[in-house]
Enzyme design. Structure first.
Site, PDB file in Angstrom:
ATOM      1  N   ASP A   1      -0.447  43.064  47.245  1.00  0.00           N
ATOM      2  CA  ASP A   1      -0.581  43.722  48.317  1.00  0.00           C
ATOM      3  C   ASP A   1      -1.709  43.433  49.362  1.00  0.00           C
ATOM      4  O   ASP A   1      -2.782  43.343  48.826  1.00  0.00           O
ATOM      5  CB  ASP A   1      -0.546  45.319  48.015  1.00  0.00           C
ATOM      6  CG  ASP A   1      -0.559  45.967  49.572  1.00  0.00           C
ATOM      7  OD1 ASP A   1       0.535  46.104  50.044  1.00  0.00           O
ATOM      8  OD2 ASP A   1      -1.345  46.831  49.842  1.00  0.00           O
TER       9      ASP A   1
ATOM     10  N   GLU B   1       1.285  39.039  49.297  1.00  0.00           N
ATOM     11  CA  GLU B   1       1.969  39.674  50.627  1.00  0.00           C
ATOM     12  C   GLU B   1       1.180  38.862  51.785  1.00  0.00           C
ATOM     13  O   GLU B   1       0.209  39.614  52.126  1.00  0.00           O
ATOM     14  CB  GLU B   1       1.960  41.020  50.769  1.00  0.00           C
ATOM     15  CG  GLU B   1       2.365  41.860  51.915  1.00  0.00           C
ATOM     16  CD  GLU B   1       1.897  42.921  52.509  1.00  0.00           C
ATOM     17  OE1 GLU B   1       0.894  43.441  52.049  1.00  0.00           O
ATOM     18  OE2 GLU B   1       2.406  43.428  53.243  1.00  0.00           O
TER      19      GLU B   1
ATOM     20  N   ASP C   1       8.671  47.192  54.187  1.00  0.00           N
ATOM     21  CA  ASP C   1       7.848  47.051  55.300  1.00  0.00           C
ATOM     22  C   ASP C   1       8.681  46.593  56.827  1.00  0.00           C
ATOM     23  O   ASP C   1       7.872  46.307  57.574  1.00  0.00           O
ATOM     24  CB  ASP C   1       6.649  45.998  54.952  1.00  0.00           C
ATOM     25  CG  ASP C   1       5.553  46.584  54.068  1.00  0.00           C
ATOM     26  OD1 ASP C   1       5.377  47.957  54.304  1.00  0.00           O
ATOM     27  OD2 ASP C   1       4.936  45.771  53.443  1.00  0.00           O
TER      28      ASP C   1
END
Lengths: 483, 483
Positions: B208, B238, B320
């Protein structure tokens, strides 16, 4: 109520040592975060000194030498407070203490030395960082854990300065949200924590503020679960006053016997009492003379079944009180007398770490100082005395299991006899500043009186017919076997 | 930079399925707290629906049937948020998900089906309830963990409404305190978490916001530790934009390939684009015609080493972003085209749970709806199509490892060839609303063209000399093997 009350046999033979984990000993084997207070600096409310469980392991032989048979630890689970009563995670030993692996090593090392380990169970309240409470802080009324605590209003004002918490909290302290133990999932959570650590190898639980979970069936089930996991597990409640409700055999084995604590301070420290309060919400103590002291002790011994009384956790002080020596303004003679007293009374004596070397300290946080390991700072005479008194307790079953009988109680003279089977022991105290002749009438004749512990060469014990005559040094205790 | 770039071989053969754990499936075997939202109700920012890992176990055969070879899980560690990006405890799978035991069962069951499991590693920030941060909240400047975070002033204002946090926090969101990764103890903590779960059996980490830990040596050491624990572990960052810095072989194996995502939405959804933003801070998408689309794809494929490109995590949407089908205003034909596209492109295709049955949803939290298990709610045609396209990918190594060559790109016609060894596959798209004849010149002659996937009976593929002529139905994709 059980038909037959049963408390663990090992407790009756135990001498406890209470350890405040952040302050007893630090091992180089446990890596610490950086911001620690110096070990010898005065303790503060929020600071950590970095004691750990491997430090305890590395000093177990010190405890063996002192005659210790059990350790009561203040809380050891992960907690953002130096006393660790604000539990963050009940399944994890605090990383600063060395984590679960350190407890594993400690239990193995302690058990190898026939030392039992009792942990502090803080089950009434958690902390603001505890997962299920933090959940309410983060998710509000939509948290699945809504019914784990008692919320009056959202959003929670947990960190709002000077606000009365809008949720159930111990003493309305926002840092201590109280569990909703009416929720079966919460009950199960607590019971599972209790049995998990018993299965892990601990020997019992000291229960923090258990009266706050005002539900006898909760504690009955707690006892069933814990005793089912280990029939020898000790369950001792932190209750400062008369505790019949919990000591009928179906809830606790014992309580922390602060009734005896207060009496001992007031009698042995009668001349040197400080104006400190003795803790537990009690007012400043008034001096006790021997007659009133003996009456109070007899009242106390009549409160519970004898099976309970011999398993009580007796103590002179704790993390929750000023240290005994500070309660008596540094009068080490009072500490020695009181130490001998608890070491010759029914119930398991408990030595708060450092008391045996003269560590002093007033109310929290002062009473939680770093244990001095530099022997230059020790009161060596005190240490030797405590060690000898512990040995006497271990040597004579009458001191652990014998019946109690007041034999003398007048002003500064006090004596009691302990009897089990054919073994008889007289314990006598002269609390005066001058030598005294204690004339103690015996209920049963004795042929032989032998002094096994005294203080100084001026002490003697002799039979004059059915009277035991003890020449006692000023402020001294005497232990005499009667044959 | 490594002399030779190596990415895990299994990723090149994988089709991923992304699962948002609270929303995929709930098992009766995991006891839940009481306050859950109905499964089918619109998702909310703070509410939980109670999905769990045993629910995933119980639906693994559904994934096997779909042809899935790997699962990417959104975070599963204990967290007081339904998305679990606010980590409370990195060593504990969330109790609502079934705890560590549930992950054990899941890993064993998945691996038995040759399905790999990649977890979401959230290492830039923790949460307000995370132990070491909660420590600062509770103990202030006296906390030993002072240097685990970056504090500007005490007391922390973490729960003060509308306050800009006086400590380092991701996007200045008070709920997300950022680790001080300059502290060697913090680095070690994170590396230990990473290797602990690799040793536990996971197959990789999706990282992340890794660019927030702006320190190449941190990620190099992360890679060394993880690969040392499992040389086959996948590390995918990410990162929404061009990522050369991290994809030189010494940090990540791949990134989430949102560059391809955006291009695919803009091309396959050119006529039905919604005014939603595609996520990642990007503006509303503009339609792409085939020429510009092909140019963007070629630009993308040239960004990194081919070893990286074939291990990229391709995706059409995620937790997301709005779901693809919602980005194209419900145009299922665009979803099918894009699904075939990612399933025939270099890099590992990823199906966000529910996309294959037509689950819709806009920006967070809408894109995180409960997976419908009542097949009456499924788009059965879509599901069959996705399943067939996945099978084609598994059937032809050229689709997984073959080189890529644009062969046609004009307006609504687009075709590319994939070649590995002697195997050649043409993938062609007619994105128009009308049938089209695609005439695709071949660079190398072929003797045989065989249609292996089309859409409807009106489709055919034939060779006319060195031209492949495809009769394509409106808005259809075609896969043709060339022999």
């Amino acid at each position: 109520m059980s038909a037959t009350i049963q408390t663990p046999d090992w407790v009756k033979d135990a001498v406890f040592y209470q350890i405040f984990p952040d302050r007893f000993a630090s091992s180089a084997r446990v890596e610490k975060p950086s911001n620690l207070e110096p070990w010898t600096a005065p303790p503060t409310v929020y600071g950590f000194k970095g004691g750990d469980l491997l430090g305890v392991v590395e000093h177990l032989d010190y405890l063996v030498d002192l005659g210790i048979k059990a350790i009561y630890f203040n809380p050891i689970f992960q907690s953002a407070s130096n006393h660790r009563y604000h539990t963050h995670d009940y399944y994890r030993v605090d990383p600063i203490l060395g984590g679960n692996e350190a407890l594993r090593e400690l239990l193995d090392a302690a058990h190898a030395r026939q030392i039992r380990v009792v942990l502090d169970g803080v089950f009434n309240h958690a902390s603001r960082g505890f997962f299920q409470f933090n959940h309410l802080l983060e998710c509000g009324a939509q948290s699945p854990y809504l019914d784990w605590f008692t919320v009056k209003r959202f959003p929670l004002n947990a960190y709002e300065p000077n606000a009365k918490p809008n949720y159930g909290a111990w003493w309305n302290l926002p840092a201590l949200p109280e569990f909703n133990t009416a929720n079966p999932q919460v009950r199960e959570f607590i019971f599972n924590v209790a049995t998990y650590w018993i299965a892990f190898g601990i020997d019992g639980w000291r229960l923090d503020v258990p009266y706050e979970i005002d539900d006898d069936e909760f504690w009955r089930e707690f006892r069933r679960r814990v005793r089912n996991a280990n029939p020898d597990a000790y369950i001792v409640g932190e209750i400062w006053h008369e505790s019949e409700r919990w000591l009928r055999g179906d809830q606790f084995d014992a309580v922390m016997n602060y009734i005896q604590t207060r009496a001992a301070i007031a009698f042995f420290g009668a001349e040197t009492l400080s104006s400190l309060k003795p803790g537990g919400g009690y007012d400043v103590l008034q001096p006790l003379a021997a007659g009133d002291f003996a009456a109070e002790i007899e009242r106390m011994l009549a409160l519970y079944d004898w099976e309970i009384t011999t398993a009580q956790m007796n103590l002179l002080d704790s993390h929750d009180t000023p240290r005994f020596v500070t309660m008596v303004n540094g009068d080490t003679s009072a500490l020695k007398l009181a130490m001998l007293f608890q070491l010759t009374m029914p119930g398991a004596p408990t030595i708060y770490y450092g008391d045996e070397v003269g560590l002093a300290g007033g109310h929290d946080p002062e009473c939680r100082g770093g244990m001095p390991w530099d022997q230059a700072q020790w009161d060596m005479d005190l240490h030797a005395y405590v060690r000898a008194a512990v040995q006497v307790r271990h040597a004579y079953p009458a001191l652990r299991r014998g019946s109690y009988h007041t034999r003398l109680a007048a002003e500064t003279s006090y004596a009691f006899e302990r009897i089990v089977g054919g073994d008889r022991i007289m314990v006598a105290f002269n609390t005066a500043q001058t030598p005294a002749t204690l004339r103690i009438p015996l209920e049963q004749s004795a042929r032989d009186a032998r002094l096994v512990l005294g203080d100084g060469g001026s002490v003697s014990a002799n039979l004059e017919g059915d009277t035991l005559v003890i020449q006692a040094a000023p402020r001294s205790g005497v232990v005499v076997t009667l044959g």
